[in-house]
Design an enzyme around this catalytic site. Structure first.
Site, short mmCIF file in Angstrom:
data_model
loop_
_atom_site.label_atom_id
_atom_site.label_comp_id
_atom_site.label_asym_id
_atom_site.label_seq_id
_atom_site.Cartn_x
_atom_site.Cartn_y
_atom_site.Cartn_z
CG ASP A 48 1.75 104.28 87.17
OD1 ASP A 48 1.17 105.27 87.64
OD2 ASP A 48 1.22 103.16 87.12
CE LYS A 99 -1.05 108.23 85.17
NZ LYS A 99 -0.14 107.29 85.84
CG HIS A 120 -2.50 102.44 77.10
ND1 HIS A 120 -1.98 103.48 77.83
CD2 HIS A 120 -3.34 101.79 77.94
CE1 HIS A 120 -2.48 103.46 79.05
NE2 HIS A 120 -3.30 102.42 79.13
#
Length: 358
Positions: free
Chosen positions: A193, A114, A96
């Site tokens: 997660d 996310k 990311h």
């Protein structure tokens, strides 16, 4: 405190079809990228113009499957494309930061799946880079863009709950051997997660905690298996969160106030129901919407398009400060529990919050 209502408010979420049309490039070709593209194509007028992968064949297959005109064999090529206004980063957690750097340095508005990053230091770097360049950036935590959560927002703002004393939220799921969440080299374990959902809810409602107490249990695969945390704000109000890879849980959330309780049946982070109950009476009001699961990912895309069209660099529905706060709490949980992140110690982070100057 507001009086107990006779009916719950309607969601104020604008029609996704009415969102200004932008040209989107998708970085990554996995499960969430597939769901995002399908939802956006079904429910919005947004244009999916490009997909990028480190594997050209995978990018071409994804593009063919979804009718996307351009496929690139590198993230840099996609970010440089002239027909891309906004980049959606749908890679694994560990990529990311690098992908956000590539997109933002190329001058592209950016939506990052996310969690925004692996830790608060990385998230703050992404946020600062976006603000310095005057570009929109947000964490694609789709929950906060759902119509159901606009109803939650209105209930919280109304004061009908009274003083909020407790937030309870949990998410557990079973995974088969070999899944990425069981791989330490991919920053596996539930916290980044599944845990993003209960922790983001608790920190959204209660704010950044004054104190965190956490416990964890390892998984035989070599990652964290489950974690529980107690969050306390300066007034002593508490958030209790739990996430586990050892099995399926109801995945519910509850917000307890002195005058009413708000219950979100499982899975609380997806489209579905919520129930408002008057304290001591059993009087209830229920909000219901279709349980469409990940077919509702398009709501975040429509919000991004509206914000960019309006010249905003952040969304008020999930500001970057909120994303950083959630990751800062995760950093502290890992520190207390001795949980390594991708084989490296978790850095202590005391960076100042990033604010939207607009």
């Amino acid at each position: 405190m507001s009086a107990f209502p006779t009916a719950l408010p309607a969601a104020r979420t604008p029609d996704p079809m009415a969102a200004p049309v932008l040209r989107w490039g998708v970085v990554g070709t996995g499960w969430i990228a597939d769901r995002f593209v399908r939802s956006v194509q079904r429910h919005t007028r947004q244009r999916l113009t490009a997909v990028g992968s480190r594997d050209t064949a995978r990018a071409e297959e994804f593009a063919d499957r979804h009718g996307i005109p351009h496929a690139y064999g590198s993230y840099e090529e996609l970010a440089a494309a002239g027909d891309v206004d906004v980049v959606y980063i749908a890679t694994g957690h560990t990529a990311h930061l690098d992908c956000a750097r590539i997109a933002l340095r190329a001058g592209k508005h950016t939506l990052v799946e996310k969690p925004l990053a692996l830790n608060a230091a990385q998230a703050s770097e992404i946020a600062q880079l976006a603000l310095e360049r005057g570009l929109f950036c947000a964490e694609a935590l789709w929950t906060f863009f759902l119509p159901k959560f606009d109803v939650v927002r209105q209930i919280l703002e109304s004061g009908v709950l009274g003083d909020i004393r407790t937030v309870l939220a949990e998410y557990g799921e079973h995974f088969t051997a070999g899944h990425r969440i069981l791989r330490a080299d991919l920053a596996g374990g539930p916290l980044l997660d599944l845990g993003t959902y209960p922790l983001s809810l608790a920190t959204w409602i209660l704010g950044a905690p004054a104190e965190v107490l956490a416990l964890a249990q390892p998984h035989p695969a070599g990652v964290n298996g489950q974690t529980s945390a107690l969050l306390r704000d300066a007034a002593g109000n508490q958030g209790i969160v739990h996430t586990t890879l050892f099995g399926d849980t109801p995945t519910t959330a509850t917000v307890v106030g002195t005058h009413a309780t708000l219950s979100l049946p499982g899975p609380f982070y997806q489209p579905g129901d919520l129930v408002l109950t008057l304290a001591g009476s059993g009087t209830q009001l229920t909000y219901t919407e279709p349980h469409t699961a990940h077919d509702a990912l398009h709501f975040e895309a429509a919000e991004v398009a509206r914000c960019i069209d309006a010249g905003r660099v952040q969304s008020p529905l999930r500001p970057l400060d909120d994303s950083v706060t959630t990751l800062r709490v995760m950093d502290e949980i890992r520190r207390q529990c001795g949980i390594a992140l991708g084989g490296s110690p978790t850095p202590v982070n005391t960076l100042a919050p990033v604010t939207d100057p607009a």
